[in-house]
Scaffold this motif. Structure first.
Motif, PDB file in Angstrom:
ATOM      1  N   ASN A  53       0.816  -1.217   0.000  1.00 53.27           N
ATOM      2  CA  ASN A  53       0.000   0.000   0.000  1.00 53.27           C
ATOM      3  C   ASN A  53       0.853   1.272   0.000  1.00 53.27           C
ATOM      4  O   ASN A  53       0.587   2.214   0.729  1.00 53.27           O
ATOM      5  CB  ASN A  53      -0.931  -0.009   1.215  1.00 53.27           C
ATOM      6  N   GLN A  54       1.865   1.280  -0.844  1.00 51.76           N
ATOM      7  CA  GLN A  54       2.698   2.463  -0.980  1.00 51.76           C
ATOM      8  C   GLN A  54       1.938   3.553  -1.735  1.00 51.76           C
ATOM      9  O   GLN A  54       1.049   3.276  -2.535  1.00 51.76           O
ATOM     10  CB  GLN A  54       3.984   2.110  -1.734  1.00 51.76           C
ATOM     11  N   THR A  55       2.317   4.781  -1.494  1.00 50.80           N
ATOM     12  CA  THR A  55       1.682   5.910  -2.177  1.00 50.80           C
ATOM     13  C   THR A  55       2.132   5.960  -3.631  1.00 50.80           C
ATOM     14  O   THR A  55       3.336   5.930  -3.916  1.00 50.80           O
ATOM     15  CB  THR A  55       2.037   7.237  -1.480  1.00 50.80           C
ATOM     16  N   ILE A  56       1.176   6.017  -4.514  1.00 47.48           N
ATOM     17  CA  ILE A  56       1.447   6.129  -5.947  1.00 47.48           C
ATOM     18  C   ILE A  56       0.772   7.397  -6.446  1.00 47.48           C
ATOM     19  O   ILE A  56      -0.425   7.597  -6.201  1.00 47.48           O
ATOM     20  CB  ILE A  56       0.898   4.905  -6.715  1.00 47.48           C
ATOM     21  N   PRO A  57       1.479   8.289  -7.143  1.00 47.67           N
ATOM     22  CA  PRO A  57       0.853   9.520  -7.624  1.00 47.67           C
ATOM     23  C   PRO A  57      -0.364   9.237  -8.504  1.00 47.67           C
ATOM     24  O   PRO A  57      -0.394   8.235  -9.230  1.00 47.67           O
ATOM     25  CB  PRO A  57       1.977  10.185  -8.437  1.00 47.67           C
ATOM     26  N   ASN A  58      -1.342  10.119  -8.442  1.00 47.14           N
ATOM     27  CA  ASN A  58      -2.582   9.865  -9.186  1.00 47.14           C
ATOM     28  C   ASN A  58      -2.399   9.975 -10.696  1.00 47.14           C
ATOM     29  O   ASN A  58      -3.254   9.531 -11.460  1.00 47.14           O
ATOM     30  CB  ASN A  58      -3.701  10.801  -8.717  1.00 47.14           C
ATOM     31  N   TYR A  59      -1.287  10.560 -11.146  1.00 47.81           N
ATOM     32  CA  TYR A  59      -1.046  10.658 -12.589  1.00 47.81           C
ATOM     33  C   TYR A  59      -0.357   9.409 -13.146  1.00 47.81           C
ATOM     34  O   TYR A  59      -0.147   9.298 -14.358  1.00 47.81           O
ATOM     35  CB  TYR A  59      -0.220  11.905 -12.921  1.00 47.81           C
ATOM     36  N   ILE A  60      -0.008   8.473 -12.270  1.00 45.23           N
ATOM     37  CA  ILE A  60       0.570   7.206 -12.716  1.00 45.23           C
ATOM     38  C   ILE A  60      -0.557   6.202 -12.905  1.00 45.23           C
ATOM     39  O   ILE A  60      -1.270   5.868 -11.961  1.00 45.23           O
ATOM     40  CB  ILE A  60       1.589   6.683 -11.685  1.00 45.23           C
TER      41      ILE A  60
END
Length: 393
Positions: A53-60
């Motif tokens: 559950n790592q943070t992934i940017p919403n543009y990825i």
């Protein structure tokens, strides 16, 4: 005597109770003594590192790992396998020997070293392998998925030596070997509910760990988070970096001879923002030499993400191209600036030969410097030091 029996009962009961309580800190001691003895505080089965559950940017938006979702347990096992030299026939080479954390999980030599000398290629960087539409792996794309790729080096005579040929032991011999390792009995039971070790389980765990290796803390990401799309100027970029971004993203305009007369330089046609992954449909990039610099070499069309080309000190993490013969970013930019149509190269990507002629981008020195400055903004820092991707041993 009766009092002693009662005390003994209470003591045994307390141990059993502790063993059944996953929050009291005793589970590691009672259930997984070999994990605790081998890894100490590096792996805490009650408090695993966050892989799932790592943070992934919403543009990825690209994700090739949906078929084998990352779990904290699976990636933890994958981490141990990735760093364990027992996976090689000589106990001298691990996956991490060629995919080094200090080099963005790539290799900083032209040809990587295996159990039987140098291999045929240098190991490509594994940064953000998950965030790509390209699902094939190795430079020549001979592995159709990351899962399949993970055990192919193990079964290679030159790399890790369990090939079953040339006098090598087989992959089944490796499984027998791992079955004799106490911490693998516990880890496979912890992850899969059974001590049974299979190639598919090894593949899934390794692939989960590799896909967990992500890098989104670059200067580029800080700027991208502030705008609606890549084409807007990034407020945290210098004028030079914004120029380089525009050159990278914008397609060139050519005259009839393949000479650029306007526009950008079109890098994004193959290396697509914001993941900067390779377009699965790319063909040869004009590099046709073998690892020794001679011969025709047309089938190597895979490339890693352009993220983390350099480390936080600005030093190139790996030699470039599948041949490893490009020593720096300036030389890589120079290669694409002038594409020569080499005899025998029947696989050159059409985007590099406008009108049937090798592209001539005619970049100025200022444009080349700007493009290089932009490429450097794609590098982060966390991936080089984060302990969850480091050796657990």
């Amino acid at each position: 005597m009766k009092t002693n029996r009662v005390l003994l009962f209470l003591f045994v009961f307390s141990i059993i109770s502790c063993n059944n309580d996953s929050d009291d800190g005793y589970e590691n001691i009672v259930s997984y003594p070999s994990i605790l003895a081998t890894f100490g505080n590096t792996i805490d089965t009650d408090n695993l590192d966050n892989y799932a559950n790592q943070t992934i940017p919403n543009y990825i938006t690209k994700d090739n790992g949906l078929i084998n979702p990352i779990t904290d347990k699976g990636a933890t096992l994958g981490r141990v396998l990735f760093y364990d030299k027992k996976l090689s026939s000589s106990n001298s080479i691990a996956c991490a020997s060629c995919h080094k954390q200090s080099n963005a999980f790539g290799d900083n030599v032209i040809a990587s070293t295996g159990v039987n000398g140098t291999t045929g290629r240098h190991s490509m960087r594994l940064i953000n392998a998950r965030f790509s539409n390209e699902t094939k792996f190795f430079w020549d794309e001979r592995a159709t998925t990351l899962e399949i790729q993970t055990t192919m080096p193990i079964k290679d005579h030159g790399e890790m030596g369990f090939s079953g040929t040339n006098g090598d032991l087989s992959f089944n011999d490796l499984i027998i070997k791992l079955n004799e390792v106490a911490y693998y009995k516990e880890l496979f039971s912890f992850v899969y509910g059974s001590e049974e070790i299979t190639e598919i389980k090894i593949q899934n765990a390794l692939a989960q760990f590799i896909r967990s290796i992500q890098s989104f803390d670059s200067k580029y990401d800080a700027g991208r988070a502030l705008v609606a799309n890549d084409n807007q100027a990034f407020s945290n970029f210098t004028q030079q970096e914004n120029l380089g971004k525009n050159l990278f993203l914008s397609p060139p305009q050519f005259d009839g001879s393949g000479s650029r007369i306007g526009g950008g330089v079109g890098c994004a046609g193959c290396h697509r923002a914001p993941e900067f992954d390779i377009d699965p449909n790319t063909l040869n990039n004009g590099i046709i030499g073998t690892i020794n610099g001679t011969g025709i070499d047309l089938t190597n069309t895979r490339a890693p993400s352009l993220r983390d080309l350099v480390n936080p000190n600005g030093i190139l993490n790996t030699t470039l191209m599948h041949t490893g013969n490009i020593p720096n970013l300036q030389a890589a930019i120079g290669h694409y600036n002038t594409i020569n149509l080499a005899p025998g190269n029947t696989n050159l990507d059409a985007r590099l030969q406008p009108g049937g002629n090798g592209q001539q981008l005619n970049m100025t020195g200022a444009e080349m410097s700007a493009l290089q400055a932009f490429l450097i903004t794609l590098s982060g820092s966390d991936v080089y030091t984060n302990s969850k991707w480091s050796s657990p041993f």
